[in-house]
Scaffold this motif. Structure first.
Motif, PDB file in Angstrom:
ATOM      1  N   GLY A 158       0.781  -1.232   0.000  1.00  0.00           N
ATOM      2  CA  GLY A 158       0.000   0.000   0.000  1.00  0.00           C
ATOM      3  C   GLY A 158       0.809   1.276   0.000  1.00  0.00           C
ATOM      4  N   LEU A 159       1.943   1.275  -0.714  1.00  0.00           N
ATOM      5  CA  LEU A 159       2.762   2.483  -0.829  1.00  0.00           C
ATOM      6  C   LEU A 159       2.709   3.001  -2.262  1.00  0.00           C
ATOM      7  N   ASP A 160       2.584   4.319  -2.419  1.00  0.00           N
ATOM      8  CA  ASP A 160       2.555   4.900  -3.759  1.00  0.00           C
ATOM      9  C   ASP A 160       3.947   4.830  -4.394  1.00  0.00           C
ATOM     10  N   ARG A 161       4.024   5.144  -5.679  1.00  0.00           N
ATOM     11  CA  ARG A 161       5.267   4.966  -6.442  1.00  0.00           C
ATOM     12  C   ARG A 161       6.445   5.747  -5.877  1.00  0.00           C
ATOM     13  N   SER A 162       6.227   6.992  -5.501  1.00  0.00           N
ATOM     14  CA  SER A 162       7.361   7.776  -4.997  1.00  0.00           C
ATOM     15  C   SER A 162       7.801   7.285  -3.624  1.00  0.00           C
ATOM     16  N   THR A 163       6.847   6.889  -2.789  1.00  0.00           N
ATOM     17  CA  THR A 163       7.206   6.405  -1.455  1.00  0.00           C
ATOM     18  C   THR A 163       7.946   5.080  -1.531  1.00  0.00           C
ATOM     19  N   ILE A 164       7.458   4.147  -2.350  1.00  0.00           N
ATOM     20  CA  ILE A 164       8.132   2.841  -2.448  1.00  0.00           C
ATOM     21  C   ILE A 164       9.537   3.028  -3.014  1.00  0.00           C
ATOM     22  N   ALA A 165       9.703   3.955  -3.945  1.00  0.00           N
ATOM     23  CA  ALA A 165      11.030   4.194  -4.517  1.00  0.00           C
ATOM     24  C   ALA A 165      12.005   4.660  -3.433  1.00  0.00           C
ATOM     25  N   GLU A 166      11.563   5.574  -2.581  1.00  0.00           N
ATOM     26  CA  GLU A 166      12.417   6.080  -1.506  1.00  0.00           C
ATOM     27  C   GLU A 166      12.700   4.998  -0.472  1.00  0.00           C
ATOM     28  N   VAL A 167      11.692   4.227  -0.093  1.00  0.00           N
ATOM     29  CA  VAL A 167      11.869   3.157   0.896  1.00  0.00           C
ATOM     30  C   VAL A 167      12.854   2.117   0.371  1.00  0.00           C
ATOM     31  N   VAL A 168      12.695   1.695  -0.876  1.00  0.00           N
ATOM     32  CA  VAL A 168      13.595   0.701  -1.458  1.00  0.00           C
ATOM     33  C   VAL A 168      15.017   1.242  -1.532  1.00  0.00           C
ATOM     34  N   SER A 169      15.176   2.498  -1.929  1.00  0.00           N
ATOM     35  CA  SER A 169      16.515   3.088  -1.995  1.00  0.00           C
ATOM     36  C   SER A 169      17.195   3.095  -0.628  1.00  0.00           C
TER      37      SER A 169
END
Length: 142
Positions: free
Chosen positions: A60-71
């Protein structure tokens, strides 16, 4: 103009719950790993065929949030990106051994924190609360 009773406003109550959860998380679980980061690690424990988009949808994370979390998780050495052997344009996310260790530790601490967080409720009330929260969250994502 009269005062509004915020105890009847779901958004206000949701913010207060989030604030209480955040404080408990930081004191009982981790100051290093956030709740969204744990959700990503948790998704990867069970499956090794997920890319960033699929993990974001699952937790349930949007694209920008998941990108930051994964990074952040990648920089911290807790996950790595590997090319999908079936599609060289796609990267799969994999836990590192350190990521698996962190997940195990955080999962244990999270279980204890959840007991404290839900302690004011009886077992049946906990079940009902979680069911209602899931229903509202699921409806909001549609």
């Amino acid at each position: 103009m009269s005062e509004v009773d915020l105890s009847t406003h779901p958004g206000h109550l949701a913010r207060r719950l989030q604030q209480a959860h955040y404080l408990l998380w930081n004191s009982m679980v981790s100051e290093r790993i956030t709740s969204p980061q744990f959700a990503v690690l948790n998704a990867l424990v069970a499956r090794d065929d997920l890319d960033q988009r699929a993990v974001g949808e699952q937790v349930g994370l949007d694209r920008s949030t998941i990108a930051e979390v994964v990074s952040r998780l990648e920089r911290g050495g807790l996950l790595r990106r590997v090319r999908d052997p079936r599609d060289g344009r796609r990267y799969l996310l994999r836990l590192t051994s350190e990521g698996a260790d962190v997940h195990r530790d955080v999962a244990r601490r999270t279980a204890r924190m959840n007991q404290v967080f839900l302690a004011p409720l009886e077992p049946e009330e906990r079940r009902v609360l979680l069911d209602l929260m899931r229903r509202v969250a699921d409806a909001a994502e549609m």
